[in-house]
Design a protein around this motif. Sequence first.
Motif, PDB file in Angstrom:
ATOM      1  N   LEU A 186      -4.573  -2.801  -4.957  1.00 39.59           N
ATOM      2  CA  LEU A 186      -4.451  -1.634  -4.081  1.00 39.59           C
ATOM      3  C   LEU A 186      -5.814  -1.239  -3.520  1.00 39.59           C
ATOM      4  O   LEU A 186      -5.939  -0.928  -2.333  1.00 39.59           O
ATOM      5  N   SER A 217       0.825  -1.209   0.000  1.00 39.35           N
ATOM      6  CA  SER A 217       0.000   0.000   0.000  1.00 39.35           C
ATOM      7  C   SER A 217       0.856   1.254   0.000  1.00 39.35           C
ATOM      8  O   SER A 217       0.594   2.201  -0.757  1.00 39.35           O
ATOM      9  N   THR A 223      -6.658  -3.760  -0.927  1.00 39.31           N
ATOM     10  CA  THR A 223      -5.735  -3.644   0.208  1.00 39.31           C
ATOM     11  C   THR A 223      -6.154  -2.510   1.130  1.00 39.31           C
ATOM     12  O   THR A 223      -6.144  -2.655   2.369  1.00 39.31           O
ATOM     13  N   ARG A 224      -6.521  -1.384   0.554  1.00 37.30           N
ATOM     14  CA  ARG A 224      -6.945  -0.248   1.385  1.00 37.30           C
ATOM     15  C   ARG A 224      -8.197  -0.595   2.182  1.00 37.30           C
ATOM     16  O   ARG A 224      -8.329  -0.193   3.348  1.00 37.30           O
TER      17      ARG A 224
END
Length: 303
Positions: free
Chosen positions: A68, A13, A71-72
């Motif tokens: 991404l 990240s 992941t966030r």
Amino acid sequence: MRNATIRQLQIFSVAASHLSFARAAENLHLTHAAISLQIKQLEDVSGTLLFERIGKRVFLTEAGEILLNHTRQILQSLKEADEALLALKGLKGGRIAVAVASTAEYFAPGLLAQFRKTQADLRIRLLIDNRDTVSRLLSGNEVDLAIMGRPPAQLDAVAVAFAPNPLVIVANSDHPLSRMASVAIEDLAGETLIVREPGSGTRLAMEEFFDERSIKARIGMEMGSNEAIKQAVIAGLGISFLSQHTLGLELRAGRLTILKVEGTPVMRRWHIVRHKSKHLTPALSAFWDFVLEFAPGYLRTLV
């Protein structure tokens, strides 16, 4: 992806947000080799490349962009779970991450110090950067709240103005214009300006000020910090356009003077900003309310 570790996702990240393994290593206090190894292991787990290098620049692949986003969401869910468990255990405090535009670094630590007097158990992470980076941190959910001048127009955000931000033109105390009771904007046409870098809110406000008056700003130097600019102005290298909140020490010491330029101070506003979908924990709510109630009076003492 079930074999991916939380640490790998955290490193990914940060590296993806900066598009730089070197910046990720610096932020996470790891070596460049450690960052590369964790990314390589994550790529092995996912079975696809997450980054590609073109020339000297690093870009996310399509797979990297997809990962991404997830992941966030994962990291945010873990953070909210941590806060919920703390509340369930009856623990005080919590934690918040606050980003401030670099000009606000002159008052933000003082605000946080006052807040901590009432919330001693709260853990606070403070990040300081220019307006563009602060906007990106908000957009990427890497921070909970931000204090900045102009909220990012492209972000679906809640922004509340809490105090004036007067922007002025300064010179060293020996500058000929410092002795004038009134300075016409045309008098600045031949002056060398020392300015913040592109992406700075102060730089944007300065450009608007001169553009509105059809004056071509003569930029002599660009610097990435207000402190460096002030020292350059004191040394006689030029004049500058800065927030008055950055000038307290130098004005009191007589090393800088505010020029009485027509149309100044340029009045902007300080805002506290969060993403519209941001879940407000008790800690975030307390800090949000504190800034709106306490900061206006606090900033009046600084000008």
